[in-house]
Design a protein around this motif. Structure first.
Motif, PDB file in Angstrom:
ATOM      1  N   ARG A  93       0.830  -1.197   0.000  1.00 32.14           N
ATOM      2  CA  ARG A  93       0.000   0.000   0.000  1.00 32.14           C
ATOM      3  C   ARG A  93       0.870   1.254   0.000  1.00 32.14           C
ATOM      4  N   ARG A  94       1.978   1.180   0.729  1.00 34.54           N
ATOM      5  CA  ARG A  94       2.893   2.338   0.762  1.00 34.54           C
ATOM      6  C   ARG A  94       3.541   2.556  -0.596  1.00 34.54           C
ATOM      7  N   TRP A  95       3.922   1.467  -1.289  1.00 35.71           N
ATOM      8  CA  TRP A  95       4.567   1.599  -2.585  1.00 35.71           C
ATOM      9  C   TRP A  95       3.628   2.205  -3.620  1.00 35.71           C
ATOM     10  N   VAL A  96       2.404   1.692  -3.697  1.00 34.50           N
ATOM     11  CA  VAL A  96       1.494   2.171  -4.737  1.00 34.50           C
ATOM     12  C   VAL A  96       0.953   3.565  -4.437  1.00 34.50           C
ATOM     13  N   GLN A  97       1.054   3.999  -3.182  1.00 41.28           N
ATOM     14  CA  GLN A  97       0.565   5.322  -2.814  1.00 41.28           C
ATOM     15  C   GLN A  97       1.702   6.304  -2.554  1.00 41.28           C
ATOM     16  N   LEU A  98       2.897   5.948  -3.026  1.00 43.64           N
ATOM     17  CA  LEU A  98       4.057   6.810  -2.795  1.00 43.64           C
ATOM     18  C   LEU A  98       3.948   8.120  -3.562  1.00 43.64           C
ATOM     19  N   ILE A 144      -2.668  -1.603  -7.809  1.00 41.70           N
ATOM     20  CA  ILE A 144      -2.398  -1.041  -9.131  1.00 41.70           C
ATOM     21  C   ILE A 144      -1.018  -0.376  -9.095  1.00 41.70           C
ATOM     22  N   HIS A 145      -0.082  -0.918  -9.849  1.00 40.21           N
ATOM     23  CA  HIS A 145       1.293  -0.407  -9.888  1.00 40.21           C
ATOM     24  C   HIS A 145       1.460   0.436 -11.153  1.00 40.21           C
ATOM     25  N   SER A 146       1.554   1.737 -10.987  1.00 47.32           N
ATOM     26  CA  SER A 146       1.758   2.624 -12.132  1.00 47.32           C
ATOM     27  C   SER A 146       3.212   2.578 -12.588  1.00 47.32           C
ATOM     28  N   SER A 147       3.492   3.252 -13.694  1.00 52.07           N
ATOM     29  CA  SER A 147       4.876   3.320 -14.183  1.00 52.07           C
ATOM     30  C   SER A 147       5.787   3.977 -13.151  1.00 52.07           C
ATOM     31  N   ASP A 148       5.294   5.008 -12.485  1.00 51.53           N
ATOM     32  CA  ASP A 148       6.085   5.665 -11.437  1.00 51.53           C
ATOM     33  C   ASP A 148       6.313   4.732 -10.257  1.00 51.53           C
ATOM     34  N   THR A 149       5.302   3.961  -9.902  1.00 48.31           N
ATOM     35  CA  THR A 149       5.460   3.006  -8.805  1.00 48.31           C
ATOM     36  C   THR A 149       6.504   1.955  -9.142  1.00 48.31           C
ATOM     37  N   MET A 150       6.488   1.468 -10.380  1.00 52.10           N
ATOM     38  CA  MET A 150       7.486   0.479 -10.790  1.00 52.10           C
ATOM     39  C   MET A 150       8.888   1.077 -10.750  1.00 52.10           C
ATOM     40  N   ASN A 183       9.938   3.510  -8.776  1.00 49.04           N
ATOM     41  CA  ASN A 183      10.315   3.617  -7.362  1.00 49.04           C
ATOM     42  C   ASN A 183      10.700   2.264  -6.788  1.00 49.04           C
ATOM     43  N   PHE A 184       9.918   1.251  -7.116  1.00 50.06           N
ATOM     44  CA  PHE A 184      10.165  -0.086  -6.572  1.00 50.06           C
ATOM     45  C   PHE A 184      11.477  -0.663  -7.081  1.00 50.06           C
ATOM     46  N   LEU A 185      11.787  -0.453  -8.352  1.00 44.21           N
ATOM     47  CA  LEU A 185      13.002  -1.027  -8.927  1.00 44.21           C
ATOM     48  C   LEU A 185      14.252  -0.240  -8.562  1.00 44.21           C
ATOM     49  N   PHE A 186      14.139   1.086  -8.508  1.00 46.47           N
ATOM     50  CA  PHE A 186      15.333   1.913  -8.362  1.00 46.47           C
ATOM     51  C   PHE A 186      15.607   2.377  -6.928  1.00 46.47           C
ATOM     52  N   GLN A 187      14.600   2.413  -6.080  1.00 47.42           N
ATOM     53  CA  GLN A 187      14.828   2.905  -4.723  1.00 47.42           C
ATOM     54  C   GLN A 187      15.171   1.804  -3.738  1.00 47.42           C
ATOM     55  N   ARG A 188      14.800   0.567  -4.032  1.00 47.61           N
ATOM     56  CA  ARG A 188      15.108  -0.527  -3.115  1.00 47.61           C
ATOM     57  C   ARG A 188      16.540  -1.021  -3.320  1.00 47.61           C
ATOM     58  N   GLU A 189      17.093  -1.623  -2.277  1.00 48.88           N
ATOM     59  CA  GLU A 189      18.393  -2.273  -2.366  1.00 48.88           C
ATOM     60  C   GLU A 189      18.158  -3.759  -2.617  1.00 48.88           C
ATOM     61  N   TRP A 190      18.592  -4.234  -3.777  1.00 54.02           N
ATOM     62  CA  TRP A 190      18.381  -5.633  -4.152  1.00 54.02           C
ATOM     63  C   TRP A 190      19.681  -6.401  -3.921  1.00 54.02           C
ATOM     64  N   ASN A 191      19.846  -6.947  -2.717  1.00 55.97           N
ATOM     65  CA  ASN A 191      21.079  -7.653  -2.382  1.00 55.97           C
ATOM     66  C   ASN A 191      21.253  -8.915  -3.212  1.00 55.97           C
ATOM     67  N   ILE A 192      20.156  -9.627  -3.480  1.00 55.00           N
ATOM     68  CA  ILE A 192      20.253 -10.867  -4.247  1.00 55.00           C
ATOM     69  C   ILE A 192      20.392 -10.572  -5.732  1.00 55.00           C
ATOM     70  N   PHE A 193      19.847  -9.445  -6.159  1.00 55.54           N
ATOM     71  CA  PHE A 193      19.899  -9.058  -7.579  1.00 55.54           C
ATOM     72  C   PHE A 193      20.519  -7.650  -7.696  1.00 55.54           C
ATOM     73  N   TRP A 202       9.948  -5.701 -13.265  1.00 57.34           N
ATOM     74  CA  TRP A 202       9.056  -5.470 -12.126  1.00 57.34           C
ATOM     75  C   TRP A 202       8.349  -6.761 -11.748  1.00 57.34           C
ATOM     76  N   ARG A 203       7.918  -7.524 -12.747  1.00 53.84           N
ATOM     77  CA  ARG A 203       7.211  -8.789 -12.493  1.00 53.84           C
ATOM     78  C   ARG A 203       8.092  -9.743 -11.694  1.00 53.84           C
ATOM     79  N   TYR A 204       9.355  -9.883 -12.093  1.00 54.88           N
ATOM     80  CA  TYR A 204      10.257 -10.780 -11.355  1.00 54.88           C
ATOM     81  C   TYR A 204      10.458 -10.296  -9.921  1.00 54.88           C
ATOM     82  N   MET A 205      10.693  -9.011  -9.761  1.00 57.61           N
ATOM     83  CA  MET A 205      11.052  -8.489  -8.446  1.00 57.61           C
ATOM     84  C   MET A 205       9.871  -8.470  -7.478  1.00 57.61           C
ATOM     85  N   VAL A 206       8.688  -8.107  -7.961  1.00 57.67           N
ATOM     86  CA  VAL A 206       7.544  -8.037  -7.054  1.00 57.67           C
ATOM     87  C   VAL A 206       7.098  -9.447  -6.651  1.00 57.67           C
TER      88      VAL A 206
END
Length: 520
Positions: free
Chosen positions: A141-146, A214-220, A222-232, A283-287
């Motif tokens: 909810r926080r991600w999609v409403q960022l 609902i994940h908008s382009s902006d949400t994707m 934020n999710f891909l670029f703002q998180r730290e992906w230690n495994i990826f 985004w599909r793989y990461m989410v």
């Protein structure tokens, strides 16, 4: 009280206290105005405060600060005079004729290393155990409403979450796949008819456990670029490089295929729409890796809901005209709700006449369901990142984007080399400690033909992007055919070679970003 027994006021004490430190011991009583001040001491204090603040800020940003520069400049000089922990007689203290400081000034790894060697399992990412989020719905909810809510055009509504009457906790439900539906969309403004239909579905008895995000382009982004992906760790580089490579191919293909009036603005919009597909792949793989659930895109949702209807949108159809599509979506949600495996894949082009192995069937990535941290997502994401970042890898193949279908097939191969012999409809059990499984579902039996067609389905978003400017043309004489689009994209991608002859170099692109150069 002073030495003569006279009472002193508080102001006099303060005056003497201030003056006594400088001139009191020399000349007796001096007022503050008579005390000589040192400008050098004042500016030195200001300099020390500012330097300390800069160092704190630099440390927070994981960059070298003033104190680090000071240490790098003066510590070797102190050591050369015999001051400090280094020694010119120690092999570790001398390197290439220069004196080196102690370990704490070189790298923290040397300081925290165990006594029996430099390697420490504590800091090895391979030993990090992934734990599902304790509050997945709160995080999503926080991600999609960022992003801030914005006004939508008439006939649409801004929506981020569609919640059921009661959210079932993970412990209460029977299935292993979380009851979460992730829908990707260019923005959060959806047609009113679409929102109402999804709400009706969510409030059905069978589907009451599902929550739709609902994940908008902006949400994707934020999710891909703002998180730290230690495994990826290559996620950000993969999205940028893969998009750059695909953009170059699309621009070359547009020179062969005439679209609309071939304006620069229209061509750039087509490039952006096709690039959106690649971002959606990652985004599909990461989410799915992080939260699990079911992933779809809004075009797939509309294709299913409009199945059997001649209308081009839900707003122009009535309840009866898209009754078939509504029932199809309800059946899918019932299937997801009752799934016992921790992953489900829909396969298309399931011809009964195929011989083993079933090499002609294609995994459908437009609808995927997984439990968090599933091995199929791990292998598929790693392969997709390699395809996106390696200069020798092409961005388009027979099945469309190379980050879409090929990584799933390669991921299945990594999990089990005999996956091609698993009959569609059966469950493939994975021999690992988690006892994972994948249900192979026949998509031809339940999905609309536009989703199950092996010729159209993998290319669906690319075809739609090329034809997006010819929708208002009644004759559609200038609309490119699917075959021409397919051929133009594959021919353009065929020119991608290893640097420096290649169309696009991820190595050079990444280096330019590191050097803060402008990249196109």
């Amino acid at each position: 009280m002073d030495r003569d027994g006279n009472q002193s006021s508080a102001g006099e004490k303060a005056s003497k206290g201030a003056g006594g430190g400088v001139g009191g011991g020399v000349g007796g009583d001096l007022n503050n105005d008579d005390v000589p001040t040192s400008p050098m001491l004042y500016y030195a204090s200001i300099f020390l405060i500012v330097t300390t603040l800069l160092q704190v800020l630099s440390t927070y940003q994981e960059e070298a600060g003033p104190f680090d520069w000071f240490a790098a400049m003066f510590i070797p000089r102190f050591l050369s005079l015999g001051i400090g922990g280094g020694s010119s007689d120690d092999d570790r203290g001398v390197m290439d004729g220069e004196l080196c400081p102690s370990d704490q000034w070189l790298d923290e790894a040397f300081v925290r290393a165990p006594s029996n060697g430099l390697y420490s399992s504590k800091y090895d990412p391979r030993n990090k155990v992934q734990k599902p989020s304790l509050f997945p719905h709160c995080a999503l909810r926080r991600w999609v409403q960022l992003e801030k809510e914005r006004e939508c055009p008439e006939g649409s509504e801004y929506v981020t979450v569609i919640s059921p009457p009661n959210i079932v906790s993970e412990r209460e439900r029977e299935g292993k796949i979380p009851q979460i539906i992730h829908i990707s969309s260019p923005n959060n403004c959806l047609p009113l008819a679409t929102i109402q239909t999804l709400r009706d579905l969510v409030h059905q008895h069978i589907s009451q456990a599902f929550t739709i995000y609902i994940h908008s382009s902006d949400t994707m982004d934020n999710f891909l670029f703002q998180r730290e992906w230690n495994i990826f760790p290559q996620v950000k580089e993969g999205v940028l490089c893969g998009s750059g490579k695909l953009n170059m191919v699309t621009q070359l293909a547009l020179r062969e295929v005439k679209v609309g009036n071939n304006s620069t603005e229209q061509q750039q919009e087509i490039v952006d729409k096709i690039s959106m597909g690649l971002k959606r792949d990652f985004w599909r793989y990461m989410v799915l890796w992080e939260y699990g659930g079911i992933t779809m895109d809004i075009d797939t949702v509309h294709t299913i809901l409009l199945d059997g209807s001649e209308a081009t949108s839900l707003s122009s159809s009535n309840k009866t005209s898209h009754h078939r599509g509504y029932n199809t979506m309800r059946k899918l949600m019932h299937q997801w709700h009752s799934e016992k495996s921790d992953a489900l894949l829909y396969f298309i082009n399931n011809d009964d006449k195929q011989r083993l192995p079933y090499s002609q069937r294609i995994p459908l990535t437009d609808i995927m369901g997984m439990a968090p941290y599933h091995p199929l997502i791990y292998y598929s994401a790693k392969i997709a990142l390699r395809i996106a970042t390696w200069d020798a890898e092409k961005s388009i193949t027979d099945t469309g984007r190379t980050t879409k279908v090929p990584p799933i097939k390669a991921g299945l191969q990594h999990i089990s080399r005999g996956w091609g012999n698993i009959k569609t409809g059966d469950v493939m059990n994975i021999e690992n400690e988690n006892k994972n499984s994948i249900h192979f579902i026949n998509g031809d039996e339940i999905l609309p033909q536009s989703l199950s067609s092996p010729r159209i389905s993998p290319w669906r978003s690319i075809f739609a992007a090329f034809k997006s400017f010819s929708g208002n043309n009644t004759n559609n004489k200038d609309e490119p055919s699917d075959e021409n689009i397919n051929l133009a994209m594959r021919n353009s991608a065929g020119e991608q070679k290893y640097i420096p002859q290649g169309l696009f170099s991820c190595m050079e692109y990444t280096l330019d970003m590191y050097l803060q150069k402008k990249t196109n």
